[in-house]
Design a protein around this motif. Structure first.
Motif, short mmCIF file in Angstrom:
data_model
loop_
_atom_site.label_atom_id
_atom_site.label_comp_id
_atom_site.label_asym_id
_atom_site.label_seq_id
_atom_site.Cartn_x
_atom_site.Cartn_y
_atom_site.Cartn_z
N ILE A 48 0.76 -1.16 0.02
CA ILE A 48 -0.01 0.00 0.16
C ILE A 48 0.66 1.15 -0.13
N ALA A 49 2.14 1.08 0.83
CA ALA A 49 2.62 2.60 0.61
C ALA A 49 3.58 2.77 -0.40
N LYS A 50 3.71 1.78 -0.92
CA LYS A 50 4.35 1.57 -2.77
C LYS A 50 3.16 2.95 -3.50
N ILE A 51 2.47 1.76 -3.89
CA ILE A 51 1.17 2.62 -4.59
C ILE A 51 0.83 4.00 -4.48
N ASN A 52 1.16 3.62 -2.71
CA ASN A 52 0.93 5.64 -2.09
C ASN A 52 1.75 6.23 -2.82
N GLU A 53 3.44 5.63 -2.89
CA GLU A 53 4.30 6.79 -3.63
C GLU A 53 3.76 6.78 -5.15
N TYR A 54 3.53 6.08 -5.61
CA TYR A 54 3.61 6.12 -6.90
C TYR A 54 2.35 7.05 -7.38
N PHE A 55 1.29 6.89 -6.55
CA PHE A 55 -0.01 8.36 -6.99
C PHE A 55 0.88 9.62 -6.48
N ILE A 56 2.00 9.59 -5.46
CA ILE A 56 2.29 10.71 -5.01
C ILE A 56 3.20 11.59 -6.34
N GLU A 57 4.00 10.76 -6.65
CA GLU A 57 4.63 11.13 -8.37
C GLU A 57 3.72 11.88 -9.02
N ALA A 58 2.81 10.74 -9.08
CA ALA A 58 1.68 10.97 -10.43
C ALA A 58 1.16 12.83 -10.09
N GLU A 59 1.07 13.31 -9.11
CA GLU A 59 -0.11 14.11 -9.20
C GLU A 59 0.45 15.09 -8.48
N LYS A 60 1.86 15.32 -8.24
CA LYS A 60 3.34 16.14 -7.99
C LYS A 60 3.73 16.59 -8.95
N GLY A 61 4.22 18.41 -9.12
CA GLY A 61 3.81 18.96 -10.44
C GLY A 61 5.22 19.39 -10.18
N ASN A 62 6.10 19.62 -11.06
CA ASN A 62 7.35 19.93 -11.42
C ASN A 62 7.65 20.62 -13.03
N CYS A 63 9.04 20.95 -12.90
CA CYS A 63 8.81 21.18 -13.83
C CYS A 63 8.41 21.35 -15.23
#
Length: 136
Positions: A48-63
């Protein structure tokens, strides 16, 4: 006396979305009682932690995501005919990770994780696999 049809001896467990930190896609990491004795708590929490990490990465705004959005607007969104969005790439990572976890951890224990994309990003479903249903 009426006979009751035999009920299949399998369960479905649903890991709900966690809205405690807003509307971003995150899933609760509370270990369900129904999985007690079926899989160890640490494996479940890691998944669950790894799946949550992937979704955090997906929603992160960057350049990169800003440039992607700019190019999409500039090309009238035709760019998406030729490339995947950052979010779609992360969803592919989630799917690949779930497949790997099923193969290595969950299927040998008679369980199967369902990709949350298949459930509208509302839940992660953990069910007994077909082999487990047939053996009971």
């Amino acid at each position: 006396m009426s006979q009751t049809p035999l009920q299949p001896n399998y369960t479905k467990v649903f890991i709900q979305r966690d809205y405690s930190e807003g509307c971003s896609v995150q899933f609760q990491n509370r270990f369900p009682q129904e999985l007690e004795g079926r899989i160890d708590r640490a494996s479940f929490e890691r998944t669950i932690a790894k799946i949550n990490e992937y979704f955090i990465e997906a929603e992160k705004g960057n350049c990169s995501t800003f440039c992607e959005g700019f190019c999409a607007c500039f090309s009238a969104y035709l760019i998406y005919l030729f490339t995947e969005t950052h979010y779609e790439k992360c969803l592919r990572k989630v799917s690949a990770y779930i497949s790997m976890q099923n193969e290595l951890v969950y299927n040998p224990k008679g369980l199967n994780l369902t990709d949350p994309v298949n459930r509208g990003l509302r839940v992660i479903e953990i069910s007994s696999s077909l082999n487990d249903r047939l053996s009971t």
